[in-house]
Design an enzyme around this catalytic site. Structure first.
Site, PDB file in Angstrom:
ATOM      1  N   ARG A  79       2.366   8.563   4.937  1.00  0.00           N
ATOM      2  CA  ARG A  79       1.888   8.368   6.298  1.00  0.00           C
ATOM      3  C   ARG A  79       3.018   7.871   7.183  1.00  0.00           C
ATOM      4  NH1 ARG A  79      -0.736   4.266   6.597  1.00  0.00           N
ATOM      5  NH2 ARG A  79      -1.040   3.797   4.401  1.00  0.00           N
ATOM      6  N   TYR A 207       1.076  15.896   5.238  1.00  0.00           N
ATOM      7  CA  TYR A 207       0.805  14.829   4.260  1.00  0.00           C
ATOM      8  C   TYR A 207      -0.639  14.314   4.388  1.00  0.00           C
ATOM      9  CZ  TYR A 207       0.447  10.461   1.911  1.00  0.00           C
ATOM     10  OH  TYR A 207      -0.016   9.469   1.102  1.00  0.00           O
ATOM     11  N   LYS A 216      -8.147   9.032   6.854  1.00  0.00           N
ATOM     12  CA  LYS A 216      -7.808   7.844   7.634  1.00  0.00           C
ATOM     13  C   LYS A 216      -8.122   8.057   9.115  1.00  0.00           C
ATOM     14  CE  LYS A 216      -6.135   6.296   3.817  1.00  0.00           C
ATOM     15  NZ  LYS A 216      -6.543   5.162   3.038  1.00  0.00           N
ATOM     16  N   HIS A 236     -11.571   0.056   4.814  1.00  0.00           N
ATOM     17  CA  HIS A 236     -10.632   0.591   3.814  1.00  0.00           C
ATOM     18  C   HIS A 236     -10.951  -0.077   2.473  1.00  0.00           C
ATOM     19  CE1 HIS A 236      -6.102   1.312   2.726  1.00  0.00           C
ATOM     20  NE2 HIS A 236      -6.850   2.322   2.359  1.00  0.00           N
ATOM     21  N   SER A 258      -2.912   0.244   0.977  1.00  0.00           N
ATOM     22  CA  SER A 258      -2.607   1.467   0.231  1.00  0.00           C
ATOM     23  C   SER A 258      -1.663   1.165  -0.928  1.00  0.00           C
ATOM     24  CB  SER A 258      -1.938   2.478   1.158  1.00  0.00           C
ATOM     25  OG  SER A 258      -2.770   2.731   2.258  1.00  0.00           O
ATOM     26  N   CYS A 260      -2.165  -0.389  -3.793  1.00  0.00           N
ATOM     27  CA  CYS A 260      -2.279  -1.716  -4.400  1.00  0.00           C
ATOM     28  C   CYS A 260      -3.340  -1.729  -5.501  1.00  0.00           C
ATOM     29  CB  CYS A 260      -2.612  -2.769  -3.350  1.00  0.00           C
ATOM     30  SG  CYS A 260      -1.223  -3.171  -2.284  1.00  0.00           S
ATOM     31  N   GLY A 261      -3.683  -0.553  -6.037  1.00  0.00           N
ATOM     32  CA  GLY A 261      -4.546  -0.521  -7.220  1.00  0.00           C
ATOM     33  C   GLY A 261      -6.028  -0.333  -6.944  1.00  0.00           C
ATOM     34  N   LYS A 262      -6.405   0.161  -5.751  1.00  0.00           N
ATOM     35  CA  LYS A 262      -7.839   0.361  -5.481  1.00  0.00           C
ATOM     36  C   LYS A 262      -8.449   1.362  -6.457  1.00  0.00           C
ATOM     37  CE  LYS A 262      -8.314   1.394  -1.060  1.00  0.00           C
ATOM     38  NZ  LYS A 262      -6.928   1.175  -0.598  1.00  0.00           N
ATOM     39  N   THR A 263      -7.746   2.491  -6.658  1.00  0.00           N
ATOM     40  CA  THR A 263      -8.294   3.517  -7.543  1.00  0.00           C
ATOM     41  C   THR A 263      -8.453   2.963  -8.957  1.00  0.00           C
ATOM     42  OG1 THR A 263      -7.194   5.144  -6.155  1.00  0.00           O
ATOM     43  CG2 THR A 263      -8.036   5.928  -8.259  1.00  0.00           C
ATOM     44  N   ASP A 285     -11.669   4.397  -1.842  1.00  0.00           N
ATOM     45  CA  ASP A 285     -10.760   4.212  -0.704  1.00  0.00           C
ATOM     46  C   ASP A 285     -11.463   3.768   0.577  1.00  0.00           C
ATOM     47  OD1 ASP A 285      -8.126   4.281   0.387  1.00  0.00           O
ATOM     48  OD2 ASP A 285      -8.553   6.211   1.321  1.00  0.00           O
ATOM     49  N   SER A 376       3.822  10.118  -4.897  1.00  0.00           N
ATOM     50  CA  SER A 376       3.214  11.380  -5.334  1.00  0.00           C
ATOM     51  C   SER A 376       1.734  11.127  -5.634  1.00  0.00           C
ATOM     52  CB  SER A 376       3.937  11.937  -6.556  1.00  0.00           C
ATOM     53  OG  SER A 376       4.009  10.991  -7.589  1.00  0.00           O
ATOM     54  N   ARG A 377       0.934  12.161  -5.483  1.00  0.00           N
ATOM     55  CA  ARG A 377      -0.516  11.961  -5.426  1.00  0.00           C
ATOM     56  C   ARG A 377      -1.279  12.991  -6.253  1.00  0.00           C
ATOM     57  NH1 ARG A 377      -2.781   7.692  -2.026  1.00  0.00           N
ATOM     58  NH2 ARG A 377      -0.936   6.722  -1.159  1.00  0.00           N
ATOM     59  N   ARG A 408      -0.801  -7.653  -2.336  1.00  0.00           N
ATOM     60  CA  ARG A 408       0.254  -7.686  -3.342  1.00  0.00           C
ATOM     61  C   ARG A 408       1.126  -8.871  -2.977  1.00  0.00           C
ATOM     62  NH1 ARG A 408       2.719  -3.453  -6.553  1.00  0.00           N
ATOM     63  NH2 ARG A 408       1.146  -1.892  -6.060  1.00  0.00           N
TER      64      ARG A 408
HETATM   65  O1  SAT Z   1      -2.303   9.091   2.548  1.00  0.00           O
HETATM   66  S1  SAT Z   1      -3.426   8.196   2.639  1.00  0.00           S
HETATM   67  O2  SAT Z   1      -3.342   7.466   3.886  1.00  0.00           O
HETATM   68  O3  SAT Z   1      -4.648   8.942   2.574  1.00  0.00           O
HETATM   69  C1  SAT Z   1      -3.381   7.138   1.341  1.00  0.00           C
HETATM   70  C2  SAT Z   1      -3.176   5.765   1.769  1.00  0.00           C
HETATM   71  O4  SAT Z   1      -2.080   5.468   2.243  1.00  0.00           O
HETATM   72  O5  SAT Z   1      -4.092   4.928   1.633  1.00  0.00           O
HETATM   73 MN    MN Z   2      -6.159   4.143   1.317  1.00  0.00          MN
END
Ligand code: SAT
Ligand code: MN
Length: 593
Positions: A79, A207, A216, A236, A258, A260-263, A285, A376-377, A408
């Protein structure tokens, strides 16, 4: 209009939608318009096109059926907060934490860039539904884009196509998202939000967070604005259901910045000593929340897919994610092994000989750079998640008993802290800080204040946002308890004090026991921390000294911390509610500062 309308367009009855799409086509002049219906057949066709046009590289379909690799432009990997704007009539409405630009001037400027920008290309119209079908919180958006990668990602991330058109009916109330890749030049990259028009124009980037306008842009920036106007919340936050051995399920929402381990937290595997406990994911998310008739806060996940960070994901850190990524996943900017599989740093084994890095260049362990980009995602349907909550598709959502705020932080913030009440919880969230990560362009590892993990995502004035939080608290007869957590605290030697990942279950158990009124806590000036012995440490390879440090409150650290809080509140200016200033004064007094 020169573009030929496809068959599906003929059956789209919605006048406002048809007119808007025609307007966009008049501006961008595509060779062709494709209305996406979300069908399997369409997906197969678009995937084949993406492969033949080299937007996607098929992975080894024996190892990973239905999986593809996408390599982005190397300058387009995260982002871009500096290029993200809130275009409200006045600068004051956007507030000091957002870039602001005049709406009329911005439309005019972008219209120039967009003129004829899709010439010779296909324009895809992607209707999508945010939220389970029939949910009182669900909303429709339509994204028009020239990017096949975006279309295929939107199909995973949202309920896309016919289902959205059905939900929309003849209404003109939908988010209008216009996305155009242009030439992916950072000098012509702008992500502009027009909250008053429920509109987003995003150009120059493919992206995720810049280009999947459902995420977002709509579900947080625009939705947060709508939510304030209509008395609900767009946050968020992950949402999990934690089931205890006696079958009681407690739903928890958690705001973390973003990467920081949410997933990972949303899909946590409890350690062996937590026999009979289950963690189920509702969302990982974004949470949309409203006050129910019972006076509790009810949450849905507006998305239907996950856009998670690949590096660090392994069988040890997140086995459920590893299972989820075995099929039907788009990987972006990970490394490619010679047998057509994916690889990233922290996946749990060394990269085989012949691995290509995220830009397709030969990579060796001795290479200086990373094989996978740090941001990377993976983009994967939530239905792949082996621990998906049965409530993930429930229109009513789930009742939230606790809200977590987590950043964090190597120092200062204890492993877990319980707020005294809602207002104090709002203060903890409002003042939270976190070290920056690779999810946004810019320096990594710098502490910045990230209120409620919404700094890059709040679509209006931050002080007004705090006031909205306080007002929502008053509307709830049974507001959730609020906690702060920090999995990232370090010892003086730089090692982590807490093992994190599945072991975070121990913290969740304490939180649930606090909700049920059964766990003991000690009061500190900043909130309640677990009393000695109240948080289970059995079978855990961490010394009591480490744990003590992980939950300790050091007044000299907090002196500095509170100074940062004060600087933040001053910077945010006169919209900051008096209640938060009162909280700051109380905190200072409690420490005798
Ligand atoms: O790229 S996203 O904004 O969807 C992921 C994130 O930064 O939380
Ligand atoms: Mn996010």
């Amino acid at each position: 209009m020169t573009a030929s309308l496809s068959r599906q367009a003929a059956v789209v009855e919605n006048k406002a939608l048809k007119e808007w799409v025609a307007d966009v086509a008049r501006l961008t002049r595509p060779a062709q318009i494709v209305w996406c219906d979300g069908s399997e057949e369409e997906n197969r066709r678009l995937l084949a096109q993406a492969v033949s046009s080299q937007v996607l590289i098929p992975l080894n379909h024996k190892k990973r059926p239905g999986c593809y690799l996408h390599r982005s432009h190397p300058n387009d990997v995260a982002r871009t907060e500096g290029a993200t704007y809130i275009c409200t009539p006045t600068k004051q409405e956007a507030g000091p934490t957002n870039n602001w630009a005049d709406p009329a001037q911005t439309y005019a400027k972008l219209s120039k860039w967009l003129e004829g920008s899709m010439a010779g290309r296909t324009m895809y119209v992607v209707p999508y539904l945010m939220g389970p079908v029939g949910s009182p919180l669900a909303r429709v958006g339509v994204e028009v884009t020239d990017s096949l990668y975006v279309v295929l990602s939107m199909r995973i991330m949202t309920r896309m196509g016919a289902v959205a058109l059905e939900a929309l009916g003849n209404s003109a109330d939908f988010n209008r998202g216009l996305h155009c890749t242009l030439d992916c030049d950072p000098q012509r990259r702008l992500i502009c939000h027009f909250p008053q028009d429920n509109t987003v124009w995003s150009v120059g980037s493919d992206y995720g967070g810049n280009a999947l306008l459902s995420k977002k842009c709509f579900a947080l920036r625009i939705a947060s604005y709508l939510a304030r106007r209509e008395s609900w919340m767009a946050e968020h936050m992950l949402i999990v259901g934690v089931e205890s051995p006696d079958g009681q399920v407690t739903y928890i929402a958690g705001a973390f910045p973003s990467a920081c381990g949410k997933t990972n937290l949303a899909m946590l595997t409890p350690p062996p000593t937590f026999k009979g406990w289950k963690v189920r994911t509702v969302g990982e998310d974004i949470a949309w929340m409203r006050v129910g008739a019972d006076g509790r806060l009810w949450a849905i996940n507006p998305e239907s897919g996950y856009f998670g960070v690949a590096p660090g994901t392994s069988w040890r850190s997140n086995p459920n994610a590893m299972k989820m990524l075995e099929r039907d996943t788009l990987f972006t900017n990970v490394a490619l092994t010679p047998d057509g599989d994916v690889w990233w740093e922290g996946i749990g084994q060394d990269a085989p000989e012949g691995t290509l890095d995220w830009q397709g260049r030969p990579w060796k362990r001795t290479s200086s750079g990373k094989a996978a980009h740090p941001n990377s995602r993976f983009t994967t349907p939530m239905y792949n998640n082996p621990v998906l909550s049965p409530k993930a598709d429930d229109p009513e959502g789930v009742p939230i008993s606790a809200i977590l705020f987590g950043g964090r932080r190597a120092t200062t913030v204890p492993l877990v802290l319980e707020a005294f009440d809602w207002e104090h919880g709002v203060y903890l969230g409002a003042t939270m800080g976190s070290e920056t990560t690779a999810a946004a362009t810019g320096a990594v590892g710098v502490i910045r204040r990230d209120p409620m993990a919404m700094l890059p995502f709040c679509g209006y004035n931050m002080g007004d946002y705090f006031a909205h939080w306080l007002a929502m608290g008053k509307r709830m007869k049974h507001p959730p308890k609020v906690f702060m957590v920090n999995w990232f605290r370090k010892a003086p030697d730089g090692s982590f004090l807490w093992p994190g990942y599945g072991e975070n279950m121990r913290v969740l158990e304490w939180i649930i026991s606090r909700i049920n009124g059964t766990a003991k806590a000690s009061e500190t000036p900043v909130g309640f921390v677990p009393a000695d012995g109240a948080l289970r440490l059995d079978d855990l390879d961490i010394g009591p000294e480490n744990f003590k440090q992980a939950v300790s409150i050091d007044p000299s650290d907090w002196k500095e911390e509170i100074e940062e809080h004060e600087k933040l509140l001053r910077r945010l200016g006169k919209t900051v509610p008096q209640e938060l200033w009162r909280q700051l004064e109380r905190l200072k007094a409690a420490f005798h500062f």
